[in-house]
Design a protein around this motif. Structure first.
Motif, PDB file in Angstrom:
ATOM      1  N   SER A   1      -6.975   0.507 -10.965  1.00 35.31           N
ATOM      2  CA  SER A   1      -7.993   2.003  -9.822  1.00 35.31           C
ATOM      3  C   SER A   1      -6.691   2.336  -9.982  1.00 35.31           C
ATOM      4  O   SER A   1      -5.628   2.308  -9.842  1.00 35.31           O
ATOM      5  CB  SER A   1      -8.233   1.283  -8.544  1.00 35.31           C
ATOM      6  N   CYS A   2      -6.712   3.893 -10.161  1.00 33.60           N
ATOM      7  CA  CYS A   2      -6.396   4.679  -9.284  1.00 33.60           C
ATOM      8  C   CYS A   2      -6.439   6.500  -8.657  1.00 33.60           C
ATOM      9  O   CYS A   2      -7.521   5.952  -8.420  1.00 33.60           O
ATOM     10  CB  CYS A   2      -5.077   5.479 -10.108  1.00 33.60           C
ATOM     11  N   ILE A   3      -5.521   6.275  -7.503  1.00 39.39           N
ATOM     12  CA  ILE A   3      -6.347   7.864  -6.435  1.00 39.39           C
ATOM     13  C   ILE A   3      -5.364   8.647  -6.184  1.00 39.39           C
ATOM     14  O   ILE A   3      -4.088   8.481  -6.637  1.00 39.39           O
ATOM     15  CB  ILE A   3      -5.984   7.043  -5.503  1.00 39.39           C
ATOM     16  N   SER A   4      -6.070  10.057  -7.091  1.00 38.18           N
ATOM     17  CA  SER A   4      -4.724  10.941  -6.809  1.00 38.18           C
ATOM     18  C   SER A   4      -4.108  11.210  -5.145  1.00 38.18           C
ATOM     19  O   SER A   4      -5.098  11.479  -4.120  1.00 38.18           O
ATOM     20  CB  SER A   4      -5.492  12.060  -7.278  1.00 38.18           C
ATOM     21  N   GLY A   5      -2.982  11.588  -5.188  1.00 37.44           N
ATOM     22  CA  GLY A   5      -2.481  11.386  -3.392  1.00 37.44           C
ATOM     23  C   GLY A   5      -2.885  13.112  -3.153  1.00 37.44           C
ATOM     24  O   GLY A   5      -3.346  14.093  -1.922  1.00 37.44           O
ATOM     25  N   SER A   6      -3.043  14.529  -4.208  1.00 37.30           N
ATOM     26  CA  SER A   6      -2.646  15.723  -4.062  1.00 37.30           C
ATOM     27  C   SER A   6      -4.892  16.111  -3.329  1.00 37.30           C
ATOM     28  O   SER A   6      -5.594  16.882  -2.959  1.00 37.30           O
ATOM     29  CB  SER A   6      -3.366  16.357  -5.050  1.00 37.30           C
TER      30      SER A   6
ATOM     31  N   SER B   1      -7.450   5.683   0.532  1.00 38.91           N
ATOM     32  CA  SER B   1      -5.681   5.511   0.919  1.00 38.91           C
ATOM     33  C   SER B   1      -5.791   6.397   2.443  1.00 38.91           C
ATOM     34  O   SER B   1      -6.833   7.121   2.960  1.00 38.91           O
ATOM     35  CB  SER B   1      -4.605   7.055   0.494  1.00 38.91           C
ATOM     36  N   ASP B   2      -4.475   6.398   3.514  1.00 41.21           N
ATOM     37  CA  ASP B   2      -4.748   6.710   4.024  1.00 41.21           C
ATOM     38  C   ASP B   2      -2.920   6.904   4.428  1.00 41.21           C
ATOM     39  O   ASP B   2      -1.948   7.178   4.161  1.00 41.21           O
ATOM     40  CB  ASP B   2      -4.629   5.367   5.463  1.00 41.21           C
ATOM     41  N   ASP B   3      -3.425   9.212   4.152  1.00 39.43           N
ATOM     42  CA  ASP B   3      -2.750   9.776   4.210  1.00 39.43           C
ATOM     43  C   ASP B   3      -1.101   9.788   5.649  1.00 39.43           C
ATOM     44  O   ASP B   3      -0.317   9.917   4.641  1.00 39.43           O
ATOM     45  CB  ASP B   3      -3.393  11.020   3.660  1.00 39.43           C
ATOM     46  N   ALA B   4      -1.841   9.459   6.272  1.00 43.21           N
ATOM     47  CA  ALA B   4      -0.990   9.659   7.424  1.00 43.21           C
ATOM     48  C   ALA B   4       0.159   8.145   7.143  1.00 43.21           C
ATOM     49  O   ALA B   4       0.827   8.009   8.140  1.00 43.21           O
ATOM     50  CB  ALA B   4      -1.990   9.491   9.064  1.00 43.21           C
ATOM     51  N   LYS B   5      -0.216   7.209   6.678  1.00 44.56           N
ATOM     52  CA  LYS B   5       0.183   5.987   7.031  1.00 44.56           C
ATOM     53  C   LYS B   5       1.044   5.895   5.296  1.00 44.56           C
ATOM     54  O   LYS B   5       1.539   5.055   4.908  1.00 44.56           O
ATOM     55  CB  LYS B   5      -0.423   4.785   7.222  1.00 44.56           C
ATOM     56  N   ASN B   6       0.725   7.258   4.120  1.00 47.71           N
ATOM     57  CA  ASN B   6       1.531   6.635   2.954  1.00 47.71           C
ATOM     58  C   ASN B   6       0.923   5.272   2.621  1.00 47.71           C
ATOM     59  O   ASN B   6       1.852   4.694   2.119  1.00 47.71           O
ATOM     60  CB  ASN B   6       2.536   7.299   3.307  1.00 47.71           C
ATOM     61  N   THR B   7      -0.194   4.738   3.121  1.00 48.55           N
ATOM     62  CA  THR B   7      -0.667   3.636   2.195  1.00 48.55           C
ATOM     63  C   THR B   7      -2.133   3.288   1.764  1.00 48.55           C
ATOM     64  O   THR B   7      -2.561   4.647   1.613  1.00 48.55           O
ATOM     65  CB  THR B   7      -1.182   2.515   4.020  1.00 48.55           C
ATOM     66  N   VAL B   8      -1.721   3.185   0.200  1.00 51.09           N
ATOM     67  CA  VAL B   8      -3.794   3.183  -0.636  1.00 51.09           C
ATOM     68  C   VAL B   8      -3.723   1.171  -0.122  1.00 51.09           C
ATOM     69  O   VAL B   8      -2.733   0.609  -0.372  1.00 51.09           O
ATOM     70  CB  VAL B   8      -2.709   3.257  -1.743  1.00 51.09           C
ATOM     71  N   TYR B   9      -5.274   1.425   0.080  1.00 47.08           N
ATOM     72  CA  TYR B   9      -6.137   0.152  -0.082  1.00 47.08           C
ATOM     73  C   TYR B   9      -6.583  -0.288  -1.485  1.00 47.08           C
ATOM     74  O   TYR B   9      -6.568   0.801  -2.271  1.00 47.08           O
ATOM     75  CB  TYR B   9      -6.612   0.157   0.796  1.00 47.08           C
ATOM     76  N   LEU B  10      -7.120  -1.681  -2.000  1.00 37.58           N
ATOM     77  CA  LEU B  10      -7.650  -1.788  -2.592  1.00 37.58           C
ATOM     78  C   LEU B  10      -8.553  -2.935  -2.031  1.00 37.58           C
ATOM     79  O   LEU B  10      -7.821  -4.241  -1.839  1.00 37.58           O
ATOM     80  CB  LEU B  10      -7.641  -2.448  -3.771  1.00 37.58           C
ATOM     81  N   GLN B  11      -9.944  -2.911  -1.709  1.00 42.23           N
ATOM     82  CA  GLN B  11     -10.909  -2.892  -1.211  1.00 42.23           C
ATOM     83  C   GLN B  11     -11.480  -4.281  -2.840  1.00 42.23           C
ATOM     84  O   GLN B  11     -12.205  -3.184  -3.285  1.00 42.23           O
ATOM     85  CB  GLN B  11     -12.047  -2.939  -0.860  1.00 42.23           C
TER      86      GLN B  11
END
Length: 127
Positions: free
Chosen positions: A49-54, A72-82
């Protein structure tokens, strides 16, 4: 310095759930994409999986579609994989990686465009 740190792996029974985290630092997330990959023993690396930051657009690979989700939680610069409904065949080392432009498609999940990688986190699913 670019850093990607995965966490959240562990041992879970089949049918269970885990959420992996990827804490990113050293770059601007909105100019990048984050991908999740795994490598099982004796198998090639697989893009999940991938996610775009933009724009937050995301892609889920066919092998995990319907069971895994990325956020993603942009405020935390963290991406999650559930990861839900886990199966023994999901046992692998899971890696997050950064691609320094924000496109996210199935093609990008080959991994060739990802240049920074985390150390990985082990996920073991028991039957």
């Amino acid at each position: 310095e670019v850093q990607l740190v995965e966490s959240g792996g562990g041992l879970v029974q089949a049918g269970g759930s885990l959420t992996l985290s990827c804490a990113a630092s050293g770059f601007t997330f909105k100019d990048a994409a984050i991908g999740w990959f795994r490598r099982a023993p004796g198998k090639e690396r697989e893009g999940l999986s991938c996610i775009s930051g933009s724009d937050g657009s995301r892609y889920i690979g066919d092998s995990v579609k319907g069971r895994f989700n990325i956020s993603s939680d942009d405020a935390k610069n963290t991406v999650y994989l559930q990861m839900n409904s886990l199966k023994p065949e999901d046992t692998a080392i899971y890696y997050c990686a950064a691609q320094f432009y924000p496109a996210c498609t199935s093609w990008h999940l080959t991994g060739a465009t990802y240049s920074s990688w985390g150390q990985g986190t082990q996920v073991t699913v028991s039957s």
